[in-house]
Structure formats: structure tokens, C-alpha cells
Design a protein around this motif. Sequence first.
Motif, PDB file in Angstrom:
ATOM      1  N   PRO A  67       0.811  -1.222   0.000  1.00 52.12           N
ATOM      2  CA  PRO A  67       0.000   0.000   0.000  1.00 52.12           C
ATOM      3  C   PRO A  67       0.843   1.270   0.000  1.00 52.12           C
ATOM      4  CG  PRO A  67      -0.801  -1.563   1.646  1.00 52.12           C
ATOM      5  CD  PRO A  67       0.529  -2.064   1.164  1.00 52.12           C
ATOM      6  N   THR A  68       0.191   2.375  -0.354  1.00 50.12           N
ATOM      7  CA  THR A  68       0.818   3.691  -0.254  1.00 50.12           C
ATOM      8  C   THR A  68       1.389   3.883   1.150  1.00 50.12           C
ATOM      9  OG1 THR A  68      -0.608   4.679  -1.924  1.00 50.12           O
ATOM     10  CG2 THR A  68       0.322   6.164  -0.279  1.00 50.12           C
ATOM     11  N   ALA A  69       2.551   4.488   1.222  1.00 50.44           N
ATOM     12  CA  ALA A  69       3.264   4.749   2.479  1.00 50.44           C
ATOM     13  C   ALA A  69       3.928   3.493   3.034  1.00 50.44           C
ATOM     14  CB  ALA A  69       2.359   5.371   3.537  1.00 50.44           C
ATOM     15  N   GLY A  70       3.986   2.421   2.244  1.00 53.67           N
ATOM     16  CA  GLY A  70       4.598   1.190   2.727  1.00 53.67           C
ATOM     17  C   GLY A  70       6.087   1.086   2.497  1.00 53.67           C
ATOM     18  N   GLY A  71       6.689   2.091   1.859  1.00 53.70           N
ATOM     19  CA  GLY A  71       8.141   2.072   1.643  1.00 53.70           C
ATOM     20  C   GLY A  71       8.564   1.170   0.500  1.00 53.70           C
ATOM     21  N   LYS A  72       7.896   1.314  -0.650  1.00 51.91           N
ATOM     22  CA  LYS A  72       8.208   0.452  -1.799  1.00 51.91           C
ATOM     23  C   LYS A  72       9.649   0.646  -2.283  1.00 51.91           C
ATOM     24  CE  LYS A  72       4.504   1.765  -4.167  1.00 51.91           C
ATOM     25  NZ  LYS A  72       3.620   2.366  -3.152  1.00 51.91           N
ATOM     26  N   THR A  73      10.135   1.893  -2.247  1.00 59.51           N
ATOM     27  CA  THR A  73      11.501   2.144  -2.733  1.00 59.51           C
ATOM     28  C   THR A  73      12.528   1.416  -1.875  1.00 59.51           C
ATOM     29  OG1 THR A  73      10.816   4.328  -3.535  1.00 59.51           O
ATOM     30  CG2 THR A  73      13.169   3.927  -3.315  1.00 59.51           C
ATOM     31  N   PHE A  74      12.348   1.437  -0.566  1.00 61.37           N
ATOM     32  CA  PHE A  74      13.301   0.766   0.317  1.00 61.37           C
ATOM     33  C   PHE A  74      13.232  -0.747   0.128  1.00 61.37           C
ATOM     34  CE2 PHE A  74      14.860  -0.247   4.793  1.00 61.37           C
ATOM     35  CZ  PHE A  74      16.171   0.029   4.481  1.00 61.37           C
ATOM     36  N   ILE A  75      12.041  -1.268  -0.128  1.00 61.35           N
ATOM     37  CA  ILE A  75      11.911  -2.693  -0.423  1.00 61.35           C
ATOM     38  C   ILE A  75      12.695  -3.034  -1.680  1.00 61.35           C
ATOM     39  CG2 ILE A  75      10.278  -4.464  -1.195  1.00 61.35           C
ATOM     40  CD1 ILE A  75       8.225  -3.224   0.717  1.00 61.35           C
ATOM     41  N   GLU A 262      -0.855  -4.367   8.591  1.00 62.90           N
ATOM     42  CA  GLU A 262       0.590  -4.507   8.758  1.00 62.90           C
ATOM     43  C   GLU A 262       1.255  -3.136   8.821  1.00 62.90           C
ATOM     44  OE1 GLU A 262       2.125  -7.405   9.303  1.00 62.90           O
ATOM     45  OE2 GLU A 262       0.110  -8.232   9.301  1.00 62.90           O
ATOM     46  N   LEU A 263       0.794  -2.201   7.984  1.00 63.02           N
ATOM     47  CA  LEU A 263       1.335  -0.838   8.012  1.00 63.02           C
ATOM     48  C   LEU A 263       0.942  -0.129   9.300  1.00 63.02           C
ATOM     49  CD1 LEU A 263       1.894  -1.472   5.002  1.00 63.02           C
ATOM     50  CD2 LEU A 263       1.276   0.886   4.502  1.00 63.02           C
ATOM     51  N   LYS A 264      -0.286  -0.359   9.755  1.00 59.70           N
ATOM     52  CA  LYS A 264      -0.733   0.281  10.998  1.00 59.70           C
ATOM     53  C   LYS A 264       0.071  -0.239  12.185  1.00 59.70           C
ATOM     54  CE  LYS A 264      -3.438   2.913  13.480  1.00 59.70           C
ATOM     55  NZ  LYS A 264      -3.384   4.389  13.364  1.00 59.70           N
ATOM     56  N   LYS A 265       0.346  -1.542  12.208  1.00 52.70           N
ATOM     57  CA  LYS A 265       1.143  -2.108  13.296  1.00 52.70           C
ATOM     58  C   LYS A 265       2.535  -1.495  13.353  1.00 52.70           C
ATOM     59  CE  LYS A 265       0.455  -6.582  12.542  1.00 52.70           C
ATOM     60  NZ  LYS A 265       0.528  -8.053  12.721  1.00 52.70           N
ATOM     61  N   GLU A 266       3.074  -1.191  12.178  1.00 53.31           N
ATOM     62  CA  GLU A 266       4.415  -0.610  12.112  1.00 53.31           C
ATOM     63  C   GLU A 266       4.377   0.919  12.139  1.00 53.31           C
ATOM     64  OE1 GLU A 266       7.141  -2.141  12.331  1.00 53.31           O
ATOM     65  OE2 GLU A 266       6.650  -4.234  11.951  1.00 53.31           O
ATOM     66  N   GLN A 267       3.187   1.480  12.389  1.00 56.58           N
ATOM     67  CA  GLN A 267       3.024   2.924  12.579  1.00 56.58           C
ATOM     68  C   GLN A 267       3.427   3.723  11.346  1.00 56.58           C
ATOM     69  OE1 GLN A 267       4.980   3.943  16.302  1.00 56.58           O
ATOM     70  NE2 GLN A 267       4.415   1.987  17.197  1.00 56.58           N
ATOM     71  N   MET A 268       3.119   3.180  10.196  1.00 58.13           N
ATOM     72  CA  MET A 268       3.457   3.828   8.933  1.00 58.13           C
ATOM     73  C   MET A 268       2.336   4.713   8.400  1.00 58.13           C
ATOM     74  SD  MET A 268       6.558   2.857   8.123  1.00 58.13           S
ATOM     75  CE  MET A 268       6.766   2.958   6.350  1.00 58.13           C
ATOM     76  N   ARG A 404      -2.941  10.780  -0.207  1.00 63.12           N
ATOM     77  CA  ARG A 404      -1.924  11.774   0.159  1.00 63.12           C
ATOM     78  C   ARG A 404      -1.965  12.139   1.634  1.00 63.12           C
ATOM     79  NH1 ARG A 404       1.076  10.019  -2.695  1.00 63.12           N
ATOM     80  NH2 ARG A 404      -0.525   8.551  -3.254  1.00 63.12           N
ATOM     81  N   VAL A 405      -3.039  11.772   2.358  1.00 56.87           N
ATOM     82  CA  VAL A 405      -3.133  12.141   3.770  1.00 56.87           C
ATOM     83  C   VAL A 405      -2.873  10.949   4.693  1.00 56.87           C
ATOM     84  CG1 VAL A 405      -4.733  14.036   3.342  1.00 56.87           C
ATOM     85  CG2 VAL A 405      -5.650  11.753   3.825  1.00 56.87           C
ATOM     86  N   LEU A 406      -2.371   9.858   4.169  1.00 58.67           N
ATOM     87  CA  LEU A 406      -2.273   8.629   4.957  1.00 58.67           C
ATOM     88  C   LEU A 406      -0.921   8.402   5.622  1.00 58.67           C
ATOM     89  CD1 LEU A 406      -4.190   6.109   2.655  1.00 58.67           C
ATOM     90  CD2 LEU A 406      -5.055   7.387   4.619  1.00 58.67           C
ATOM     91  N   ARG A 407       0.140   9.026   5.130  1.00 58.89           N
ATOM     92  CA  ARG A 407       1.476   8.729   5.669  1.00 58.89           C
ATOM     93  C   ARG A 407       1.622   9.283   7.085  1.00 58.89           C
ATOM     94  NH1 ARG A 407       6.064   7.075   3.162  1.00 58.89           N
ATOM     95  NH2 ARG A 407       5.201   7.521   1.095  1.00 58.89           N
TER      96      ARG A 407
END
Length: 885
Positions: A67-75, A262-268, A404-407
Motif C-alpha cells: 500500500p501507499t506509504a509502505g516504503g516500496k523504494t526501500f523494499i 501490517e502498516l498500521k502495526k508498524e506505525q506507517m 496523500r493524507v495517509l502517511r
Amino acid sequence: MELKKYQQTVIDDLQAYLNVLLAHSGSLKSSFAEYWQNHARTPLAADKIEPYHDKLNGAPNVCVKVPTAGGKTFIAVNALQPIFVAREYFGAQEPRMVVWLVPSESILSQTLANLGNLQHPYRQKLNVDFSGRVSVLDKEKVLRGHEFDADSVRHGVSILVMTFDSLKGRSKDVLRAYRENPNLSSFADFRQPENELAEYDNTSLINVLRGLKPVVIVDESHNATTTLSQEMLANLNPSFVLELTATPHEKSNIISYVGALELKKEQMVKLPLMISQQRNQADVMMAAMTLRHNLEIAATNSGQAFIRPIVLFQAEPRSKDDKATFDKVKQELLNLGIPENQIAMKTSEINELKNVDLMSPDCAIRFVITVNALKEGWDCPFAYILASLANKSSVVDVTQIVGRVLRQPYARNHVLPELNCSYVFTSSEKFHETLANVAKGLNAAGFSEQDYRIAQETENETENNFRQPETVVQPELSLSAPEMPSEPCVDDENWRIPNTFRLPENGMAVSSSNPIAQKMAQLQQNTAQISQAFSHTAQKTEHALPPELSGKTNMQKMRDEFVNEMMNFRLPQFVQAGFSNELFVENSEKVLFDKDNLLTSFELRKADRNIDFGNIETVLYASEIDEKGKVDFSPLKGKEKQYFADLFSQSSDESQQKMLVKKLFELADKKSFYPISDNDVREYLRDIVNTMAAAQRQHCFEHLHQYFAAIKQKIDGLAREFSEKEFKKQRDIDDIVLQPMYAFSPEILPKELAVPLSQSLYSRESKMSDFEVKMLRQILQDDGIRLRWWHRNEERKGFYINAFINHYPDFILLTENGTVILLETKGSQLDGSDSQAKIRAGLAWENAANALNDGHKYRYMMVFEQNQLDGTYSLAEALERLRHW
């Protein structure tokens, strides 16, 4: 910068897929099916696996859904090393070229900046993985041959970042990549005439890239689904393609899913998304400004990290016959006393955000006005509120910018729960149609309708009372002020903002006498409760099944007759007394023992280095993928074999030693020798290589993977021997004790289903061998054995004896008189050393468990079909003992 747990899971999934390709050398289609059928967390039923879509003439092409804000570039950054190691696993010395494709100029600039910045975590990770030999290039650099030549791809990794359009179409700029280019003449050694596009010169960029067989990263791959895009990918002649997107297209070969929880658990991410309907556009503006003001005061007063909440006003384009065009929205903000330096416009024509660091404390911007220009590539964690100013009677289309307001700022939760959510305000009368667009917007960001809530006045929502938007119609939370004398700022009743409305200065709260402030206070209160409940749900949810896989697995529920009694049933496991920490462990429970802790004092550098390499045959491998998509790892022959052998033999002794140590170490994944330090492993490898004569070094080079396997087997044996001695020592002094720990899950996900047999704990159990079925049938048919239930325990997924080894017994049985039996089976195969270690671990568990005196008796047994070892049982002997247990 460490990978988040879900990001590491994605990399583990990628590694698992690569392992399937390497181990089985099967077709891409059968490898993909096998990968999903044996997936570690969510194995799919064989008949429910989506077929592999071979879109690129045999090049592996897989996708990761994040999902958006999941850090795709770092993956993607972390994915490069395992892909290249897999490509080179069988000895092929190939150039390391990456083509990194992005959908827009904004993402291009951002990606180039981050990968090129030596201080950025992305670049730092690349430097670690590729020993600092990293070149980050744009198209202009590559066309000029600047920092891009044969040596750069032979001895390091070159990453070319381009937009999808850079190699598509017939524009003048695109055509430059297809023309003769003397700047690229140094790549002649990598030419593959049979793979070149004959209509273009062999020095053209496109043919040079084809000769390098690049690894291709496709960011936001849902933007590259057209025929032209697929042709462009095929023209690159890739060796591997990894797609990353929140919304895969129907022919994506997905190997990993990441969900919102999963993103919510990691506070993303700031979830849930709170949606509130207003009476008109004036109320939308007042509500957004008031809530933003309150959130900034709350953030400031909390004393945590700096947060300056931002409102995104979604205005109408000038072509619309409406008062809420972006320039009029700005004027209205100015009329309300908002300083101009706090307002910025971002449209297709105006970009007042260019080169502005919105995260800087020196930045004043609190309001961004846009139409639909904020799409992929614009991510500011301070954006909290989306205020849509579409006409009251129209359907609000927020599908492009809701993400755009989710990160989440700083990727960590704020102490105030209302700062962990995001907000949408709208005045549309067609509210339910607007909700559908919100849902589409969340879907486009990789989320679902479960991730938003509709704000309301009268109901306090709790964990068990979430308002599910897709099934419940509920009254909106009206935030409008009552009618009062005022002067309209424009001649439209929807813009009738009271002239008394002003936000206080100097960090003061909005007066509680202001009706809007009252409604906002109530919204914040309700949001705090919803946010806490949502976070609690996310934290307690383990191994959530992605919606895309629902109905495709062999999920089996626990039988109804056992549910209540199993609710408080716990199997004993070893715990580490010395690691208990009452501040962080609920009810002062001990921490589950981890065998890796036994190796903290293990010194590999002092360990035995005598290894027999005498059984290794001389053969050199390389990976090839034929035109039918078959991944073929076959021996190199003739000139190819001689070329690589000569290249190594012509190097100096010191260079050969360094190369072998480097290559051997690269074959180890992160878990190969953990927790032994990398430095100790390198030193151990160095000592082994340095004792080799020239002939053996040559032999080692030609068969790296077999040498590595022999060395790993030696290290594993040394570590296991040390661990067992250390385990006994710590058990003797009660540093390691046994406690009831393991709870059975309400459902299981078997890879394959066994034949249905009575008295199983779950509706269906995992597949069993013929000997196991035979044994179980005899147990169930024996009148002298009073069995309550049985369970087929899956390797690496179920209960395990966590001693000096992790041992997953094949079966767990419970008799009517309360005896718990762990039963390991051995068919015609026999692994004496492994079996003996399991027996010792099992008996250590049995003795410690019976000392608990908890009302249960505990037994461990290993049953052999034939070729018994000491301390094991035949089937007949096992049945006899079960009659007495």
C-alpha cells in the motif's frame, strides 16, 4: 535504517521465490505454482493458484503489492542483492545493471535524489550490499557515457533511473536511445548479436542495455500496463523484473501481499480515515481550519516531535462554473485572515511547492490548494485533512488524492490518538456516491473500505462497535454553524461564512462558544476512541489473511467440540529466565527461549577448520532462460567454461583468495549463520581459503555453491554441538525453565489436506505420509487407546520444542485421561544424527514438562517404520505404550 517487519517479510518472500527457481530449474509457470503451494504463511490450494503470466518471453516477472506509504523504494533497494546473488549462484559472472522505471518526473527526481545522496538510508544500504561500488545514473549521464562504462557494471552495480516514457514512442528525446552512440563503445565485450535489435546500431543505448540483461525495477507498475509499456520492457531484454504497486493489474504475478493492518502495526499510516459530511462548502472550510488548528496545538503541547498539520483543499478547476475554483479558495483563506505564506497552490499549471521542504520547522505552509495534481510521488506526512470543495450537489471524486493524507509522521504513533488518524470533509449531498469514491481512492492506495469510518455525533465507537461503512447507513456529523447574521464573502449561499469566524493566534484554542469548535472537539473525542480501538485490533491481529487470498487457501477451523476447552490450553515451552523484563512483558511472563541465545559466547574463529572437500566434482554452472520460459541451470561448456576458468587462473594468489572469500560469503543469506557475526564468518572463510593450494582454489571457484554447502554444514555442526552443551549448563542453573506458553490457533492453513480421519483437532489436517496415515488409522481403531484428539503439526508453522534445536514433532495427541503426547515419525528414510538430536531435545522437554505437575502427563516418542535407533519405537511398540498412556 532497518526493514520494517512486513518489509522483511516481502524480502523473505522474494528470496523464497528465487530459491524455487534455483532449486528446481523448472518452468516459470510451474515454479510460480510451487512457490504459492508451499508459501510459508499462506499456502494456497493447488487448484486456486492464479496462473503465471509470461509477458516477457521467459524473463521472470513478479510483483509485490504494497500500500501507499509502505516504503516500496526501500523494499526495492533491499531486493537487488538477493536477485543478483541468485543470478550468479551457479558461477556466471554477469554485469550488474539495474533499470529503475518510474511513472512521473516528480518520482524520477525524488528517486534520483534519494539513491544518489550518500547520507540517505537508501544509498547507505546499497553501499553496504555492493561494497560501495554504486553508480546512480539518469538518462543524460548514460547517453554521454558519464560514470557509465564496462568497468562500472563489471565491478559494481549501475542503477539507471528513468520514466516509463523514456524508451516509448517516437519523440526526438526517445529516439536518442536508439541511435549510434560512440560514448558506449566500451560495452563491446557484452554484445550479444543474437539478442540485439537489428534495426539499431550495436552502440545504441537500447542494444547496450539488452546486452547487459538488466534487472528491472518497475515502480508503481499499474502505470505500465499498455501494449507500448510491455514492448518497452521486452526491448530491455531483462534477466529479472520486479514490479511494486499498491494496485496490481490482473496479469501481475504477485509473490507477496502487504495489508493495511501490517502498516498500521508498524506505525506507517494514519488510519482509520475519518469521513465527515458538512452542510455546505463554508462548513467544510471552517471545519478543516478549526480541526487543523486544534491538531497543531495538541501536537505542540504534547512535547513530542515537531508536527505542523496541513489541510489539502481539493478545489474545482477554472473550467467549472463554480465558486470553489482554486484561486477563489485562496482568496477566501486570505479574507479569513490566513497569512499568505501559509498557503500554497499545486495544480497542473502552478507549483508553489517546488523545492519547498514541508517537513522543516521553518516552513510556514499549513494549507495546500490543489485540483488533482497530487498523485503518486507527493507524500507529506504532515498532510492530515482532505477538504473537498466540490459543488454541494455533485459527487466528490477524491480517488486521486485520498492517499496523500495517509502517511504517518516519523513512522511512529503519536501520544495523542487523534494525531494517528486522517480526515476527509465534504459537503456533497450525494454522500454515498462520494463514499464510493473514497473507497476507490483507498483501493488505489492499496487499502480497503474497512480502513475508513464515518464520523457521527451520537455514538462512541469501540473495538467491537466499529461503524463499517459498506453495510451501515448512519447520520452524518454536522459541523455547520447555526444561522447567524453575516456578510457573504461571495455571492453564493454555499460560501456564507460568518464574518465573526476567525482562528485565534499565538497557539490559543478556538473558543468553545464557537459551534464549529464544539463539533470539532466532539469529533476529536470520538476519533480518539476509534483510533485506539483500531490500533488495538491491528496489534492483536497476527498473520492476517490478505483479502486477495480469501477463499484460495486450505484454511481449516478448529472443531466446535474442542473450541472451549482449547481456549485456555497451553503446551509447555522453554523460557529464558534471564531475559524477563517486567516493564515490557505482561504479567511478568518469561520470554520464549530462542536457541540463538546459546551462541552468544560461541567463538567461530577458534573452531575446527578441517573440512573434507574430496567429494566435490568439477563442473561449472551458469543460469540461462530459454525462449519457452524454462529456467535452465546447466553446466557451462567449451569456450564459456574456459573463459571463466582462465579469468580466475590469471589473477594473483591474493586476488583469488579475496575473490573466493567474497563469493562464498555472498552465498550466505542473512539467516545462514545467525547469530554468528559476519566478521567471524569472513575470518573463518578466509582461513579456509588461505590454506588452499592454487589447484584447489581453482576447483573451489568452479564449484562455489558446493564448497559453501560443505562449509555451512561444518559450521552448523560446530554450532549445534556448542549449543547443546550450553543448553544443559543453563538448564542446570535454571536460567532456562519450562512454562505453559503455546496456544493453538482457531484455524490452520495446511499446504495440502490430509484424508479426513475422525477425532482430528481441526476440520481437516495437513497432508500425511503413507506411514503416518497407516499409524494413525491403527491408533484410532485400537479400542485400548482412549484418544481425545490428534493434530498433524506442520514443520516451521506449528508447535516446536525450543531446546538446543527447534524440533517440530509430527503429531500432537491428547488422551482422555489428560496425557499429552508428542510423536515424531520416521518412514523409510533415516537421518541418524538429526534423529538423535531430536530424541535428546524431546526427552529434555518431557522431563521438564512432567515436573510442572499441572494435571497433565507428558510423553515424547519417535516411531520408526524400520531401521530403528536406540530410544525409538516400532509401530507395534508405540501402540502398546499408547494403551497405557
